[in-house]
Design an enzyme around this catalytic site. Structure first.
Site, PDB file in Angstrom:
ATOM      1  N   GLU A   1       9.340  -4.248  10.378  1.00 40.73           N
ATOM      2  CA  GLU A   1       9.697  -2.991   9.933  1.00 40.73           C
ATOM      3  C   GLU A   1      10.657  -2.241  11.341  1.00 40.73           C
ATOM      4  O   GLU A   1       9.791  -2.062  12.212  1.00 40.73           O
ATOM      5  CB  GLU A   1       8.478  -2.368   9.408  1.00 40.73           C
ATOM      6  CG  GLU A   1       8.970  -0.940   8.810  1.00 40.73           C
ATOM      7  CD  GLU A   1       7.963  -0.385   7.764  1.00 40.73           C
ATOM      8  OE1 GLU A   1       7.174  -1.000   7.227  1.00 40.73           O
ATOM      9  OE2 GLU A   1       8.188   0.900   7.372  1.00 40.73           O
TER      10      GLU A   1
ATOM     11  N   ASP B   1       0.846  -1.185  -0.048  1.00 38.77           N
ATOM     12  CA  ASP B   1      -0.173  -0.017  -0.089  1.00 38.77           C
ATOM     13  C   ASP B   1       0.848   1.203  -0.135  1.00 38.77           C
ATOM     14  O   ASP B   1       0.504   2.253  -0.140  1.00 38.77           O
ATOM     15  CB  ASP B   1      -0.858   0.011   1.166  1.00 38.77           C
ATOM     16  CG  ASP B   1      -0.298  -0.106   2.505  1.00 38.77           C
ATOM     17  OD1 ASP B   1       0.767  -0.333   2.713  1.00 38.77           O
ATOM     18  OD2 ASP B   1      -1.066   0.047   3.551  1.00 38.77           O
TER      19      ASP B   1
ATOM     20  N   GLU C   1      -1.306  -5.540   8.765  1.00 40.86           N
ATOM     21  CA  GLU C   1      -0.383  -4.965   9.855  1.00 40.86           C
ATOM     22  C   GLU C   1      -0.929  -5.147  11.172  1.00 40.86           C
ATOM     23  O   GLU C   1      -2.100  -4.598  11.314  1.00 40.86           O
ATOM     24  CB  GLU C   1      -0.116  -3.456   9.422  1.00 40.86           C
ATOM     25  CG  GLU C   1       0.598  -3.054   8.161  1.00 40.86           C
ATOM     26  CD  GLU C   1       0.734  -1.515   8.025  1.00 40.86           C
ATOM     27  OE1 GLU C   1       0.176  -0.676   8.590  1.00 40.86           O
ATOM     28  OE2 GLU C   1       0.982  -1.296   6.711  1.00 40.86           O
TER      29      GLU C   1
ATOM     30  N   ASP D   1      -0.967  -6.157   0.128  1.00 37.48           N
ATOM     31  CA  ASP D   1      -1.386  -5.423   1.281  1.00 37.48           C
ATOM     32  C   ASP D   1      -3.114  -5.323   1.220  1.00 37.48           C
ATOM     33  O   ASP D   1      -3.580  -4.716   0.250  1.00 37.48           O
ATOM     34  CB  ASP D   1      -0.841  -4.168   1.311  1.00 37.48           C
ATOM     35  CG  ASP D   1       0.486  -4.048   2.039  1.00 37.48           C
ATOM     36  OD1 ASP D   1       0.858  -5.300   2.460  1.00 37.48           O
ATOM     37  OD2 ASP D   1       1.172  -3.012   1.996  1.00 37.48           O
TER      38      ASP D   1
ATOM     39  N   LYS E   1      -1.092  -9.334   3.030  1.00 34.19           N
ATOM     40  CA  LYS E   1      -0.511  -9.211   4.168  1.00 34.19           C
ATOM     41  C   LYS E   1      -1.211  -7.840   5.042  1.00 34.19           C
ATOM     42  O   LYS E   1      -1.946  -7.220   4.280  1.00 34.19           O
ATOM     43  CB  LYS E   1       0.927  -8.245   3.539  1.00 34.19           C
ATOM     44  CG  LYS E   1       1.910  -7.513   5.111  1.00 34.19           C
ATOM     45  CD  LYS E   1       3.225  -7.399   4.595  1.00 34.19           C
ATOM     46  CE  LYS E   1       3.337  -5.828   3.866  1.00 34.19           C
ATOM     47  NZ  LYS E   1       2.957  -4.940   4.443  1.00 34.19           N
TER      48      LYS E   1
HETATM   49  O1  KIV Z   1       3.630  -1.148   1.417  1.00 42.14           O
HETATM   50  C1  KIV Z   1       5.025  -1.496   1.726  1.00 42.14           C
HETATM   51  O2  KIV Z   1       5.631  -0.812   0.795  1.00 42.14           O
HETATM   52  C2  KIV Z   1       5.327  -2.405   2.793  1.00 42.14           C
HETATM   53  C3  KIV Z   1       6.546  -2.676   3.026  1.00 42.14           C
HETATM   54  C4  KIV Z   1       7.336  -1.513   3.224  1.00 42.14           C
HETATM   55  C5  KIV Z   1       6.893  -3.917   3.766  1.00 42.14           C
HETATM   56  O3  KIV Z   1       4.412  -2.640   3.456  1.00 42.14           O
HETATM   57 NA    NA Z   2       2.457  -1.946   3.194  1.00 40.77          NA
END
Ligand code: KIV
Ligand code: NA
Length: 263
Positions: A181, A45, A114, A84, A112
Site C-alpha cells: 500500500e 478492517d 499488517e 483482516d 491478512k
Molecule cells: O482494510 C482494507 O481495506 C485493506 C486494503 C486497503 C488493502 O487492508
Molecule cells: Na485492512
C-alpha cells in the site's frame, strides 16, 4: 464458476494476468462482485471506517471481523475470501493463531496481517497450521500513529531496501500473497520482480500482480477526501454491476492504475 484457490492466484501470476481484489463487507455485495468477475473479496478492517464511521481502523474487533466475514461467506460461492486480523489481534503468535482460527471458522480462506519481517515467525506458525497468509506492507493503517499519518512509504533508499527485505522474509515464511500500500511505482515493480508469489497493489503502481481498492472508494460512496490511488468507477457507469465490471476490465487490461493514481 470454479473456486478461486491459491493455485488460481499462482496460475494468474504465471500467465501474466492481473489479479482483481476488492474489499467487501456483506453478502449482497459478495454475490455482486463475484458475478462481475472479482477474484478475491477482502473483508478489510477498513469496515471500521466505511461501515462503522470510525476515523481509523484501530477500534475494529475480531468479533466485528467475524460478523462481516460470515456475511460475505454466505454471499460468495467461488471467490476467495481474505479477512483482516484487526489491530491488537496478533501481538503474539498464540493470539494471532486463536484469532485467525475464529475468522477461518467464520468463512475466510486466507488471513491478512499488517507488518514486515518481524511477522515472519507468525506467518510460519499459521501457515504450518493450515492458515494461508496475505502479508500487508508499505502503508499499514493499523500503525497510523507510529507512522505519524497516512503517508507514502519506502521513499528513501533505506526504507525501500527494508520494504524489499520484509517482502522476501514474509515470502520465505510462507505467505501466499503480499499487499503493498502507498509506495513508489518503481519499488512496487522491484518487489514484484523479486518475489515468486503474487503482489497486490493499492497505490503501488501498475506493475504489481494485481490490484485492490476499498469498494466505497471505487463506487464514489465514501465522503472523505479521495486518495490519489482511488478511481471512481461509477463515473460513466449506469449501475454498480457496470462499475465493478469496469474495474475488473481496467485492472485486467492495465489501464488502472494510470500515472495519476501512482506515487
Ligand atoms: O482494510 C482494507 O481495506 C485493506 C486494503 C486497503 C488493502 O487492508
Ligand atoms: Na485492512
Amino acid at each position: 464458476n470454479k473456486a478461486v484457490t491459491i493455485h488460481t492466484l499462482a496460475a494468474l501470476r504465471a500467465a501474466g494476468e492481473k489479479i482483481t481484489m476488492l474489499t467487501c463487507y456483506d453478502a449482497s455485495f459478495a454475490s455482486l462482485m463475484e458475478r462481475c468477475g472479482v477474484e478475491i473479496l477482502l473483508v478489510g478492517d477498513s469496515l471500521g471506517m466505511v461501515c462503522a464511521g470510525h476515523n481509523s481502523t484501530l477500534p475494529v474487533t475480531v468479533a466485528d471481523m467475524a460478523y462481516h466475514t460470515a456475511s460475505v461467506a454466505r454471499g460468495a460461492k467461488s471467490a476467495m475470501i481474505v479477512a483482516d486480523l484487526p489491530f491488537g489481534a496478533y501481538g503474539t503468535i498464540e493470539t494471532a493463531y486463536a484469532n485467525a482460527v475464529l475468522l477461518m471458522q467464520a468463512g475466510a480462506h486466507m488471513i491478512k496481517i499488517e507488518g514486515g519481517a518481524w511477522l515472519a515467525p507468525t506467518v510460519r506458525f499459521l501457515t504450518e497450521r493450515g492458515i494461508p497468509i496475505c502479508a500487508h506492507i508499505g502503508l499499514t493503517p493499523q500503525s497510523v500513529h507510529q507512522l505519524g499519518g497516512y503517508k507514502v512509504q519506502g521513499k528513501s533508499t533505506e526504507s525501500a531496501e527494508e520494504l524489499k527485505n520484509d517482502a522476501l522474509a514474509l515470502q520465505e515464511a510462507g505467505a501466499s500473497i503480499v499487499v503493498m500500500e502507498a509506495i513508489p511505482t518503481q519499488l512496487g515493480r522491484e518487489v514484484t520482480q523479486a518475489l515468486a508469489i503474487p503482489t497486490i497493489g493499492i497505490g503501488a503502481g501498475p506493475y504489481c500482480s494485481g490490484q485492490v481498492l476499498v469498494m466505497h472508494d471505487m463506487l464514489g460512496v465514501f465522503p472523505g477526501r479521495k486518495a490519489r490511488f482511488v478511481r471512481n468507477f461509477m463515473e460513466g457507469a449506469t449501475s454498480i454491476d457496470q462499475a465493478v465490471i469496469g474495474y475488473v476490465r481496467a485492472v485486467k487490461d492495465g489501464s488502472f492504475p494510470a500515472l495519476e493514481h501512482c506515487f
